[in-house]
Write a protein that holds these residues in place. Structure first.
Motif, PDB file in Angstrom:
ATOM      1  N   ASP A 338      32.747   8.296  15.475  1.00 11.93           N
ATOM      2  CA  ASP A 338      33.969   8.910  15.988  1.00 11.93           C
ATOM      3  C   ASP A 338      34.667   8.070  17.057  1.00 11.93           C
ATOM      4  OD1 ASP A 338      32.241   9.272  18.108  1.00 11.93           O
ATOM      5  OD2 ASP A 338      32.198  11.461  17.965  1.00 11.93           O
ATOM      6  N   ASP A 339      33.989   7.031  17.572  1.00 12.18           N
ATOM      7  CA  ASP A 339      34.637   6.202  18.592  1.00 12.18           C
ATOM      8  C   ASP A 339      34.775   4.751  18.151  1.00 12.18           C
ATOM      9  OD1 ASP A 339      31.966   5.577  18.629  1.00 12.18           O
ATOM     10  OD2 ASP A 339      31.732   5.659  20.807  1.00 12.18           O
ATOM     11  N   ALA A 340      34.786   4.515  16.836  1.00 12.46           N
ATOM     12  CA  ALA A 340      34.873   3.148  16.317  1.00 12.46           C
ATOM     13  C   ALA A 340      36.144   2.450  16.793  1.00 12.46           C
ATOM     14  CB  ALA A 340      34.822   3.156  14.789  1.00 12.46           C
ATOM     15  N   GLY A 341      37.221   3.224  16.934  1.00 14.66           N
ATOM     16  CA  GLY A 341      38.499   2.645  17.322  1.00 14.66           C
ATOM     17  C   GLY A 341      38.555   2.129  18.742  1.00 14.66           C
ATOM     18  N   ARG A 342      37.489   2.319  19.522  1.00  9.79           N
ATOM     19  CA  ARG A 342      37.456   1.814  20.894  1.00  9.79           C
ATOM     20  C   ARG A 342      36.986   0.362  20.960  1.00  9.79           C
ATOM     21  NH1 ARG A 342      37.388   5.670  24.892  1.00  9.79           N
ATOM     22  NH2 ARG A 342      37.736   3.862  26.233  1.00  9.79           N
ATOM     23  N   HIS A 343      36.791  -0.267  19.827  1.00 10.51           N
ATOM     24  CA  HIS A 343      36.304  -1.649  19.786  1.00 10.51           C
ATOM     25  C   HIS A 343      37.312  -2.609  20.435  1.00 10.51           C
ATOM     26  CE1 HIS A 343      39.171  -2.917  16.699  1.00 10.51           C
ATOM     27  NE2 HIS A 343      38.929  -1.780  16.075  1.00 10.51           N
ATOM     28  N   LEU A 344      36.839  -3.807  20.712  1.00  7.99           N
ATOM     29  CA  LEU A 344      37.687  -4.850  21.305  1.00  7.99           C
ATOM     30  C   LEU A 344      38.010  -5.945  20.291  1.00  7.99           C
ATOM     31  CD1 LEU A 344      35.906  -5.174  24.774  1.00  7.99           C
ATOM     32  CD2 LEU A 344      38.000  -3.899  24.234  1.00  7.99           C
ATOM     33  N   GLY A 345      37.977  -5.587  19.025  1.00  3.87           N
ATOM     34  CA  GLY A 345      38.214  -6.580  17.985  1.00  3.87           C
ATOM     35  C   GLY A 345      39.580  -7.235  18.037  1.00  3.87           C
ATOM     36  N   TYR A 346      40.551  -6.535  18.606  1.00  3.96           N
ATOM     37  CA  TYR A 346      41.896  -7.102  18.760  1.00  3.96           C
ATOM     38  C   TYR A 346      42.201  -7.432  20.219  1.00  3.96           C
ATOM     39  CZ  TYR A 346      42.433  -5.373  14.007  1.00  3.96           C
ATOM     40  OH  TYR A 346      42.255  -5.124  12.668  1.00  3.96           O
ATOM     41  N   GLY A 347      41.153  -7.484  21.034  1.00  2.00           N
ATOM     42  CA  GLY A 347      41.353  -7.787  22.434  1.00  2.00           C
ATOM     43  C   GLY A 347      41.767  -6.549  23.210  1.00  2.00           C
ATOM     44  N   HIS A 348      42.359  -6.808  24.380  1.00  2.00           N
ATOM     45  CA  HIS A 348      42.771  -5.727  25.276  1.00  2.00           C
ATOM     46  C   HIS A 348      43.697  -6.328  26.327  1.00  2.00           C
ATOM     47  CE1 HIS A 348      42.601  -2.211  27.852  1.00  2.00           C
ATOM     48  NE2 HIS A 348      42.186  -2.960  28.861  1.00  2.00           N
ATOM     49  N   GLY A 349      44.562  -5.505  26.878  1.00  2.00           N
ATOM     50  CA  GLY A 349      45.412  -5.985  27.956  1.00  2.00           C
ATOM     51  C   GLY A 349      46.634  -6.751  27.475  1.00  2.00           C
ATOM     52  N   PRO A 350      47.193  -7.603  28.337  1.00  2.00           N
ATOM     53  CA  PRO A 350      48.445  -8.300  28.012  1.00  2.00           C
ATOM     54  C   PRO A 350      48.367  -9.147  26.749  1.00  2.00           C
ATOM     55  CG  PRO A 350      47.943  -8.530  30.350  1.00  2.00           C
ATOM     56  CD  PRO A 350      46.743  -7.903  29.712  1.00  2.00           C
ATOM     57  N   HIS A 351      47.174  -9.665  26.427  1.00  2.00           N
ATOM     58  CA  HIS A 351      47.023 -10.528  25.255  1.00  2.00           C
ATOM     59  C   HIS A 351      46.442  -9.786  24.055  1.00  2.00           C
ATOM     60  CE1 HIS A 351      48.055 -14.640  26.699  1.00  2.00           C
ATOM     61  NE2 HIS A 351      47.857 -14.072  27.878  1.00  2.00           N
ATOM     62  N   HIS A 352      46.472  -8.452  24.090  1.00  2.00           N
ATOM     63  CA  HIS A 352      46.052  -7.679  22.922  1.00  2.00           C
ATOM     64  C   HIS A 352      46.816  -8.182  21.701  1.00  2.00           C
ATOM     65  CE1 HIS A 352      46.243  -4.226  20.110  1.00  2.00           C
ATOM     66  NE2 HIS A 352      45.003  -4.011  20.507  1.00  2.00           N
ATOM     67  N   CYS A 353      46.111  -8.350  20.583  1.00  2.00           N
ATOM     68  CA  CYS A 353      46.713  -8.933  19.377  1.00  2.00           C
ATOM     69  C   CYS A 353      47.980  -8.182  18.980  1.00  2.00           C
ATOM     70  CB  CYS A 353      45.704  -8.889  18.237  1.00  2.00           C
ATOM     71  SG  CYS A 353      46.364  -9.483  16.664  1.00  2.00           S
ATOM     72  N   LEU A 354      49.104  -8.882  18.976  1.00  2.00           N
ATOM     73  CA  LEU A 354      50.366  -8.209  18.651  1.00  2.00           C
ATOM     74  C   LEU A 354      50.455  -7.866  17.167  1.00  2.00           C
ATOM     75  CD1 LEU A 354      52.557 -10.391  17.234  1.00  2.00           C
ATOM     76  CD2 LEU A 354      52.610 -11.259  19.548  1.00  2.00           C
ATOM     77  N   GLY A 355      49.644  -8.521  16.345  1.00  2.00           N
ATOM     78  CA  GLY A 355      49.638  -8.232  14.917  1.00  2.00           C
ATOM     79  C   GLY A 355      48.544  -7.266  14.496  1.00  2.00           C
TER      80      GLY A 355
END
Length: 401
Positions: A338-355
């Motif tokens: 239920d919390d899989a979407g909390r991953h950091l696979g796309y980063g976090h913060g200002p450089h979070h993957c825009l795609g």
């Protein structure tokens, strides 16, 4: 209370851990997560740096503006290859990073990306028809995983269809962790710059409804970016929109084939597809090592360590996604998590993957089509793995049905 005094830099540990082949996360990361403070490591080239492998520490560093990407250019940054090359928008801090990111963000909003779903679904169906027409076994990488994200990002940018195969070769060189020679770099840069100069000239003369035309307009009419920034931004979008998603399509299929209980559940419960993509993103260690070091601009406490101003920090998001303090049974793939979407696979913060929205869409549709159309999908031969690459995944993956 004040900052802790655990900032001693002992002899650095050799990094990266493990081998790039396969999708196992080396046990050394578990040891690093359990140890006190951060681990002081050294890569094949550059100065040593602090390795961040716990979830809370990673999220903190990724979101804190006291850690600078731009400072990498001023230091002997930790890296895998001797030759140093510019990182473009990834190597920027605000306000330059914010300015350039703002030029392309509107192309990747969740609403605009969702509008692309029917088109992407048609592409996956077409690719699958072409692949199965070749007969079993066939390479899923060459005939499905790579062509899909290449077609999507090139179509978005406006790269002619007949030129799309060029970018796979360029991307292989650019994302290699082997020692890229000066001659290789000059050749790659020359080929890309020449090609993109021609494309920019063509869009300047005859604009179209594509992202390159929009960026040319921002350059010429609005003065919002330089010619060099224009080229660098297009290169970044082409590479970022290709290699990572292509690798993950193959990786996700392989992991599901190796875990038939999860594959059977997903076939039984197609409503779990979106969550399965999030859990696979959390579970699969895509990066072969931590990259793109950030430099502390002042003394900062991170995970019980006092990171001094000027120290480089390497964030290992794969390890953070396996942190037992954040995810229950983190080494287990559970598509109902239920919390899989909390991953950091796309980063976090200002450089979070825009795609990120686009990558999710492509991964969802790529899996959906395979599951719907190939109930007998199976691995026909052992996988041949990429080596000396920034991202991990099969180089060839022969499948049957």
């Amino acid at each position: 209370m004040g900052l802790p005094l655990t900032s001693t830099k002992t002899a650095p540990v050799s990094y990266p851990f493990g081998r790039p082949e396969g999708l196992d996360l080396d046990e050394a990361y578990e040891q690093a997560r359990k140890s006190e403070g951060l681990l002081w490591v050294h890569m094949p080239y550059g100065e040593p740096g602090w390795l961040v492998s716990r979830y809370d520490d990673a999220r903190f560093v990724l979101g804190d503006r006291r850690f600078s990407h731009a400072a990498e250019a001023e230091n002997d940054a930790p890296r895998m290859r001797e030759l140093r090359t510019p990182n473009g928008i990834i190597g920027m801090d605000a306000p330059d990073h914010t300015r350039l990111r703002g030029l392309v963000t509107k192309a990747f909003t969740p609403r605009r990306v969702e509008a692309m779903r029917p088109h992407v679904r048609r592409m996956t169906a077409s690719l699958l028809r072409d692949m199965t027409a070749l007969g079993s076994p066939v390479d899923l990488v060459d005939h499905y995983a790579v062509p899909l994200p290449v077609a999507v990002i090139c179509g978005l940018l406006g790269v002619p269809e007949e030129d799309r195969d060029l970018f796979r070769g360029w991307c292989e060189i650019a994302m290699s962790t082997s020692s890229l020679t000066a001659e290789d770099h000059v050749r790659l840069a020359g080929e890309l710059t020449g090609y993109l100069a021609d494309l920019i000239t063509a869009r300047r003369a005859a604009p179209r409804d594509d992202l390159v035309s929009a960026l040319v307009e921002a350059r010429d009419a609005q003065g919002r970016l330089s010619q060099e920034e224009l080229v660098d931004l297009i290169v970044f979008l082409l590479f970022a929109g290709h290699e990572t998603t292509a690798s993950q399509i193959s990786n996700f299929v392989l992991v599901l084939l190796e875990q038939p209980d999860q594959l059977a559940l997903l076939r039984d419960r197609p409503d779990l597809l979106d969550n399965a993509v999030e859990e696979l993103t959390r579970f699969v260690p895509l990066g072969s090592q931590a990259g793109f070091p950030r430099y502390a601009t002042e003394d900062v406490e991170v995970g019980g360590t006092l990171v001094r101003a000027g120290d480089p920090v390497l964030v290992q998001m794969n390890a953070a996604n396996r942190d037992a303090l954040r995810f229950r049974s983190p080494g287990v793939l559970d598509i109902t998590r239920d919390d899989a979407g909390r991953h950091l696979g796309y980063g976090h913060g200002p450089h979070h993957c825009l795609g990120a929205s686009l990558a999710r869409l492509e991964l969802q549709e790529a899996l959906r089509t395979l599951l719907d159309e190939l109930p007998g999908l199976h691995l026909a031969q052992p996988v041949e793995w990429k080596t000396e690459m920034v991202v991990r995944g099969p180089r060839t993956m022969l499948v049957g049905w």
